[in-house]
Scaffold this active site. Structure first.
Site, short mmCIF file in Angstrom:
data_model
loop_
_atom_site.label_atom_id
_atom_site.label_comp_id
_atom_site.label_asym_id
_atom_site.label_seq_id
_atom_site.Cartn_x
_atom_site.Cartn_y
_atom_site.Cartn_z
N ASP A 83 0.86 -1.19 0.00
CA ASP A 83 0.00 0.00 0.00
C ASP A 83 0.90 1.25 0.00
OD1 ASP A 83 -2.42 1.40 0.19
OD2 ASP A 83 -2.45 1.33 2.38
N HIS A 84 0.60 2.19 -0.87
CA HIS A 84 1.32 3.47 -0.93
C HIS A 84 2.85 3.34 -0.95
CE1 HIS A 84 -2.23 6.00 -0.68
NE2 HIS A 84 -2.68 5.19 0.26
N ASP A 105 2.77 5.03 -5.43
CA ASP A 105 2.01 6.27 -5.27
C ASP A 105 2.90 7.45 -5.63
OD1 ASP A 105 0.56 8.45 -4.59
OD2 ASP A 105 0.11 7.84 -2.54
N GLY A 233 -9.18 5.52 0.98
CA GLY A 233 -9.93 6.25 2.02
C GLY A 233 -11.39 5.85 2.04
N ASN A 275 -10.13 0.38 -0.63
CA ASN A 275 -9.17 0.33 0.49
C ASN A 275 -9.83 0.65 1.83
OD1 ASN A 275 -7.32 -0.07 -1.54
ND2 ASN A 275 -5.87 1.44 -0.76
N ILE A 276 -9.62 -0.24 2.77
CA ILE A 276 -10.25 -0.10 4.10
C ILE A 276 -9.23 -0.42 5.19
CG2 ILE A 276 -12.03 -1.03 5.64
CD1 ILE A 276 -13.72 -1.59 3.10
N ASP A 277 -8.94 0.55 6.00
CA ASP A 277 -8.06 0.37 7.15
C ASP A 277 -8.77 0.84 8.42
OD1 ASP A 277 -5.99 0.10 8.93
OD2 ASP A 277 -4.62 1.45 7.94
P1 13P Z 1 -9.30 4.40 5.32
O1 13P Z 1 -8.50 5.26 6.25
O2 13P Z 1 -10.57 5.08 4.89
O3 13P Z 1 -9.59 3.06 5.89
O4 13P Z 1 -8.45 4.18 3.99
C1 13P Z 1 -7.39 3.26 3.95
C2 13P Z 1 -6.58 3.38 2.71
O5 13P Z 1 -6.93 4.02 1.74
C3 13P Z 1 -5.29 2.66 2.70
O6 13P Z 1 -4.57 2.89 1.53
O1 G3H Z 2 -2.59 4.52 3.74
C1 G3H Z 2 -3.03 4.61 4.87
C2 G3H Z 2 -3.30 3.41 5.68
O2 G3H Z 2 -4.35 3.71 6.58
C3 G3H Z 2 -2.06 2.89 6.37
O3 G3H Z 2 -1.76 3.61 7.51
O4 G3H Z 2 0.71 4.01 7.39
O5 G3H Z 2 -0.52 4.09 9.58
O6 G3H Z 2 -0.14 1.90 8.41
P1 G3H Z 2 -0.33 3.40 8.26
ZN ZN Z 3 -4.67 4.83 0.72
#
Ligand code: 13P
Ligand code: G3H
Ligand code: ZN
EC number: 4.1.2.13
Length: 359
Positions: A83-84, A105, A233, A275-277
């Site tokens: 991710d990113h 990214d 997000g 994407n869901i965190d």
């Molecule tokens: P949220 O913070 O909305 O869960 O998004 C996570 C995300 O986009 C990780 O790349």
């Molecule tokens: O891209 C954002 C995600 O919520 C990951 O967050 O860098 O704190 O692991 P993090």
């Molecule tokens: Zn993201």
């Protein structure tokens, strides 16, 4: 072993009209919770690790954990995604550690906070595509900066996001530029800016079309019908979990996430990865708080972690069902990365063709 590339999985999702949640993972509890939901619903899975997750758990621990999950849930295709990614090196070291997919990214410069120009973004993303495709790994790029259309601000609270405010135009992906970007970089999936942002504080009221530009998704899909769109997000920040969090001593001010029905609308118009965190962070820490407040003498961490896992499994199950991911895992026959590499090399996997159809 069922380690699938993002490209194959999203091609399958496009062919069968569903979306796949990409859940962030940092530890064993998140992994088990997500895979339990996948098993219960027969859903393929994207597990994504941020740079922060890689430094928190360590590459060896993460890689071994992914291997363990594959052994425990052999029937579930699992895509392991960076991710990113911020540099070519981050992306290549992820692949070295067994990831089947990377996000480059380039919407921000390598400092993670300066908005990059088109030339920089297309250059570095194209370079990652060229290298990753040689070994069959997939690539997600991003065009446009994630940020709030309400305030113009980014979300530097997660350590990734621009500082200050940006014009509305920079916070919305331009369809013509997106078509050029996909053609030039050959990315397998494109993350787009439509007003979503990372973290819990996305919208101060239930979002309308002014602040959550779902109509732009429709225009992007019309322009790029064969490109898999990615929504970052995209936590919904459920009121039910905010209530548990706040009732147990937490202090989360009034906030709104991306409604599940808006994501489902996106899935009807080319969104394949969501994407869901935050939602798993919120559900799990709400449960930590509830247990801590209800049993002040409790000191066995498992008494906190078990309900947290149950809460995360519930959120994942709801998303697998809502996005149509459920019921697709057992049909998928995984194409090994080496075969994917051959397909890229032969030109049969351009952005306009499908791994699923080629299989
Ligand atoms: P949220 O913070 O909305 O869960 O998004 C996570 C995300 O986009 C990780 O790349
Ligand atoms: O891209 C954002 C995600 O919520 C990951 O967050 O860098 O704190 O692991 P993090
Ligand atoms: Zn993201």
């Amino acid at each position: 072993m069922a380690r699938i590339t993002l490209r194959q999985l999203l091609d399958d999702a496009a062919e069968h009209s569903y979306g796949v949640p990409a859940f962030n993972i940092n530890n064993m509890e998140q992994g088990l919770a997500i895979l339990e939901a996948a098993r219960a619903t027969d859903a393929p899975v994207i597990l994504q690790a941020s740079r922060g997750a890689r430094s928190y758990a360590g590459d060896i621990m993460l890689a071994k954990m992914m291997e363990a999950l594959e052994v425990m849930y052999p029937e579930i295709p699992i895509c392991i995604h960076q991710d990113h990614g911020d540099t070519v090196a981050t992306c290549l070291s992820a692949i070295q550690n067994g990831f089947t997919s990377v996000m480059m990214d380039g919407s921000l410069e390598a400092d993670g906070k300066t908005p990059a120009d088109y030339t920089y973004n297309a250059g570095i993303t194209g370079e990652v595509s060229r290298l990753a495709h040689m070994v069959g790994a997939s690539v997600e790029g991003e065009l446009g900066c994630l940020g709030s259309l309400e305030t113009g601000g980014g979300e530097a609270e997660d350590g990734h996001g621009f500082e200050g405010t940006l014009d509305r135009a920079m916070l919305l992906t331009d369809p013509d530029e997106a078509a050029r970007f996909v053609a030039e970089t050959q990315v397998d999936a494109l993350a787009v800016a439509i007003g979503t942002s990372h973290g819990a504080y996305k919208f101060s009221k239930r979002p309308d079309g002014e602040v959550l530009a779902m109509d732009l998704i429709e225009r992007l899909h019309a322009k790029l019908p064969d490109t898999h769109l990615v929504m970052h997000g995209s936590s919904s920040v459920p009121e039910e979990w905010q209530a548990v969090f706040n009732a147990s001593g937490g202090e989360m001010r009034e906030t709104y996430g991306v409604p599940v029905e808006e994501i489902v609308r996106g899935i009807r118009h080319g969104v394949r990865k969501v994407n869901i965190d935050t939602d798993l962070r919120l559900a799990s820490t709400a449960e930590f708080r509830r247990v801590a407040q209800g049993s002040k003498s409790e000191f066995d961490p498992r008494k906190f972690l078990k309900p947290a896992m149950t809460a995360m499994t519930k959120v994942c199950t709801e998303r697998f069902e809502a996005f149509g991911t459920a019921g697709n895992a057992q049909r998928i026959r995984v194409i090994p990365m080496a075969d994917m590499a051959r397909r890229y090399a032969s030109g049969s996997l351009t952005t306009r063709s499908s791994a699923a159809r080629a299989a």
